[in-house]
Design a protein around this motif. Structure first.
Motif, PDB file in Angstrom:
ATOM      1  N   LEU A   5     -47.053  12.252   1.347  1.00 35.89           N
ATOM      2  CA  LEU A   5     -47.867  11.427   2.222  1.00 35.89           C
ATOM      3  C   LEU A   5     -48.944  10.743   1.212  1.00 35.89           C
ATOM      4  O   LEU A   5     -49.278  11.294   0.086  1.00 35.89           O
ATOM      5  N   ALA A   6     -49.353   9.487   1.380  1.00 34.64           N
ATOM      6  CA  ALA A   6     -50.061   8.748   0.589  1.00 34.64           C
ATOM      7  C   ALA A   6     -51.188   7.858   1.204  1.00 34.64           C
ATOM      8  O   ALA A   6     -50.626   7.279   2.445  1.00 34.64           O
ATOM      9  N   ILE A   7     -52.166   7.765   0.648  1.00 35.35           N
ATOM     10  CA  ILE A   7     -53.361   6.976   1.268  1.00 35.35           C
ATOM     11  C   ILE A   7     -53.767   5.817   0.228  1.00 35.35           C
ATOM     12  O   ILE A   7     -53.707   6.107  -0.929  1.00 35.35           O
ATOM     13  N   ASP A   8     -53.773   4.785   0.898  1.00 33.64           N
ATOM     14  CA  ASP A   8     -54.062   3.454  -0.047  1.00 33.64           C
ATOM     15  C   ASP A   8     -55.514   2.936   0.611  1.00 33.64           C
ATOM     16  O   ASP A   8     -55.367   2.230   1.498  1.00 33.64           O
ATOM     17  N   GLN A   9     -56.715   3.374   0.285  1.00 36.52           N
ATOM     18  CA  GLN A   9     -57.780   2.959   0.660  1.00 36.52           C
ATOM     19  C   GLN A   9     -58.183   1.718   0.121  1.00 36.52           C
ATOM     20  O   GLN A   9     -58.759   1.603  -1.055  1.00 36.52           O
ATOM     21  N   SER A  10     -58.153   0.327   0.736  1.00 40.23           N
ATOM     22  CA  SER A  10     -58.212  -1.022  -0.069  1.00 40.23           C
ATOM     23  C   SER A  10     -59.391  -1.526   0.711  1.00 40.23           C
ATOM     24  O   SER A  10     -60.119  -0.893   1.496  1.00 40.23           O
ATOM     25  N   VAL A  77     -53.653  10.037  -3.287  1.00 37.79           N
ATOM     26  CA  VAL A  77     -54.848   8.898  -2.962  1.00 37.79           C
ATOM     27  C   VAL A  77     -54.882   8.037  -4.081  1.00 37.79           C
ATOM     28  O   VAL A  77     -54.863   8.197  -4.945  1.00 37.79           O
ATOM     29  N   THR A  78     -55.061   6.603  -3.507  1.00 38.47           N
ATOM     30  CA  THR A  78     -55.423   5.557  -4.303  1.00 38.47           C
ATOM     31  C   THR A  78     -56.490   4.719  -3.449  1.00 38.47           C
ATOM     32  O   THR A  78     -56.497   4.721  -2.520  1.00 38.47           O
ATOM     33  N   GLU A 435     -47.243  -2.715  -1.878  1.00 42.09           N
ATOM     34  CA  GLU A 435     -48.210  -1.632  -1.976  1.00 42.09           C
ATOM     35  C   GLU A 435     -47.774  -0.653  -3.009  1.00 42.09           C
ATOM     36  O   GLU A 435     -47.864   0.517  -2.638  1.00 42.09           O
ATOM     37  N   LEU A 436     -47.962  -1.166  -4.259  1.00 41.52           N
ATOM     38  CA  LEU A 436     -47.313  -0.056  -5.170  1.00 41.52           C
ATOM     39  C   LEU A 436     -48.282   0.571  -5.754  1.00 41.52           C
ATOM     40  O   LEU A 436     -48.084   1.673  -6.302  1.00 41.52           O
ATOM     41  N   SER A 437     -49.624   0.311  -5.502  1.00 36.93           N
ATOM     42  CA  SER A 437     -50.751   1.360  -5.820  1.00 36.93           C
ATOM     43  C   SER A 437     -50.404   3.102  -5.221  1.00 36.93           C
ATOM     44  O   SER A 437     -50.576   3.913  -5.939  1.00 36.93           O
ATOM     45  N   ALA A 438     -49.984   2.949  -4.028  1.00 31.40           N
ATOM     46  CA  ALA A 438     -49.650   4.159  -3.403  1.00 31.40           C
ATOM     47  C   ALA A 438     -48.534   4.947  -3.858  1.00 31.40           C
ATOM     48  O   ALA A 438     -48.719   6.185  -4.416  1.00 31.40           O
ATOM     49  N   LEU A 439     -47.482   4.177  -4.557  1.00 33.10           N
ATOM     50  CA  LEU A 439     -46.575   4.663  -5.280  1.00 33.10           C
ATOM     51  C   LEU A 439     -46.888   5.454  -6.286  1.00 33.10           C
ATOM     52  O   LEU A 439     -46.549   6.594  -6.790  1.00 33.10           O
TER      53      LEU A 439
END
Length: 493
Positions: A5-10, A77-78, A435-439
């Motif tokens: 699971l990943a969070i991308d809080q932008s 998390v990113t 959304e590559l940051s989450a990866l």
């Protein structure tokens, strides 16, 4: 099957995703949060709303993917890196709105430091510039204007953190107060060579802070969470990285000379320069790309403040387009920009100029100019601003640009990607996963818990790219840049 699971809080929203171990995006959900503008130049977020949105988005994702949630190995998390939150110790409740990286209220204090010994100390230790883009001066403003918050930070009853720290604290029920080097290094409180918080830097900004977050490597475990009861049992929070570095990591830019552009609200250009810091004399800052097994990797970074946000401005403020995709259609409907140049200095200019005082401008308007010309100029302005950075970066690094990668929402705009390839005279690899940051955070989390043995294992994973070959000739490119540079000189005058 193993899932992460990943969070991308932008800046604009909180996105949550599920990846499998082969880096395939299984599903995602997102919730936008309010952009708060209390005064001109001020930008805030409600951190409580961000946390609530995170749980809502996770609930939606679980409803569609119950089996994947049951098999989730970790949560990564990113985040938007320079946004700062002050919150209550214990409850984690915010004591004020988060002050966003776009906010300019710290500029008067930055101006006080410029030209003096303290400015040189900050730049030497952090690799960054004294600029209100970074959180330190905004925290100075907050403590000067809110004595109660200042007193609580001094006593230790209040804590500070970038968004990753805040979310980790909330998700672990206050058990873990920590960050990673990529986020810590963006505060102006962190010594980029010694890899620790620096008391002198905190003093320079006139702050008294009883407790700062523990710093753990990105590929570490940051406690456990059950997502406020959404999971039947807790899983580790593993893999925490600031968004731009996470994208560099996901692009597998593990060698000097490899560079990427993350197109977001603003854009970050990062070039891997190896395990030794190189200083630029031309407005390019140093970044800590990551620390792995105690060894730092450094990068050049050029930050542009208003790139993807330019498309939003054309849509929401000027009504030039009804949706972002229309910008590509309009840009292609005319053979060129009609002599129009749009300099997107809406909140000042970042790298390589670092002029917070300048304003955006459009040049070259004539009776023959149409809406399509202005929209095309807006997209071209985004490309010119990032290319200004890349040209200086390559020169100052003394390392040839090996590969150029791109990620973020605007990579869907093929006109913009082709124009970036053309004016850089380089092949551009645009990620098929915007959304590559989450990866990148997920890759880091996978390293932390043993899903991936090492960087070589990550290198072999196919994440999918679209390749743009340069098409314009070099003479035409230089003609365009001459006009762009003329527009920049007018803005800076």
């Amino acid at each position: 099957m193993t899932y992460i699971l990943a969070i991308d809080q932008s800046t604009q929203s909180t996105k949550v995703m599920i990846f499998n171990h082969s880096a395939e995006l299984i599903d995602s959900a997102s919730k936008a949060h309010e952009q708060i503008f209390p005064s001109p130049g001020w930008v805030e977020h409600d951190a409580e709303q961000i946390y609530a949105n995170l749980l809502t988005a996770m609930s939606e994702l679980k409803a569609r993917n119950p089996a994947a949630f049951a098999q989730a190995a970790c949560l990564s998390v990113t985040n938007q890196r320079e946004t700062i939150v002050v919150f209550e110790k214990g409850s984690g409740k915010p004591l004020s709105n988060a002050i966003v990286w776009l906010d300019r209220r710290g500029e008067p204090f930055c101006a006080e430091l410029r030209g003096g010994a303290d400015e040189r100390t900050v730049e030497k230790k952090t690799g960054l510039r004294v600029d209100t883009y970074f959180p330190a001066s905004k925290l100075t403003w907050l403590t000067r204007n809110n004595p109660a918050v200042a007193a609580e930070l001094k006593s230790g009853s209040a804590l500070i953190g970038t968004i990753d720290t805040y979310l980790i604290y909330r998700l672990t029920g206050g058990k873990v107060y920590a960050t990673d080097p990529t986020n810590a290094s963006r505060t102006l409180f962190y010594h980029i060579d010694r890899l620790n918080w620096d008391e002198e830097l905190i003093r320079i900004f006139g702050l008294e802070i009883a407790e700062l977050p523990e710093i753990r490597e990105s590929a570490s475990v940051f406690g456990e969470t059950d997502l406020n009861g959404l999971l039947s049992k807790p899983i580790p929070i593993a893999g925490v990285m600031g968004d731009s570095q996470a994208a560099l990591f996901a692009e597998r830019c593990y060698e000097p000379g490899m560079a990427k552009i993350t197109f977001g609200t603003g854009s970050s250009v990062l070039m891997n320069i190896g395990d030794k810091r190189i200083r630029s004399g031309n407005g390019i800052v140093n970044a800590l790309a990551w620390v792995l097994d105690g060894k730092p990797t450094y990068a050049f970074e050029g930050i542009t403040n208003f790139t993807g946000a330019t498309i939003s401005w054309m849509q929401n403020r000027m009504n030039l387009i009804e949706k972002p995709e229309e910008s590509e259609t309009l840009a292609r409907s005319v053979p060129d920009n009609g002599g129009v140049y749009l300099v997107p200095a809406f909140v000042g200019l970042g790298a390589p100029y670092w002029r917070a005082d300048v304003k955006g401008a459009i040049f070259g308007l004539t009776p023959g100019v149409t809406r399509a010309h202005v929209v095309r100029a807006g997209l071209e302005g985004i490309a010119f601003t990032v290319t200004d950075v890349i040209r200086i970066m390559e020169k100052d690094a003394g390392v040839p640009l090996k590969c150029l990668f791109a990620d973020g929402g605007p990579v869907r705009n093929s006109f913009l990607m082709q124009f970036v390839a053309d004016i850089n005279r380089r092949e551009l690899h645009a990620s098929s996963l915007p959304e590559l940051s989450a990866l990148g955070a997920a890759f880091s989390g996978g390293l932390a818990i043993g899903i991936y043995a090492d960087l070589d294992a990550i290198r072999t994973i196919n994440t999918g790219i679209t390749v743009y070959e340069p098409e314009s000739d070099s003479e035409k490119v230089e003609e365009l840049f001459a006009e762009w540079n003329a527009a920049i000189r007018k803005v800076l005058a």
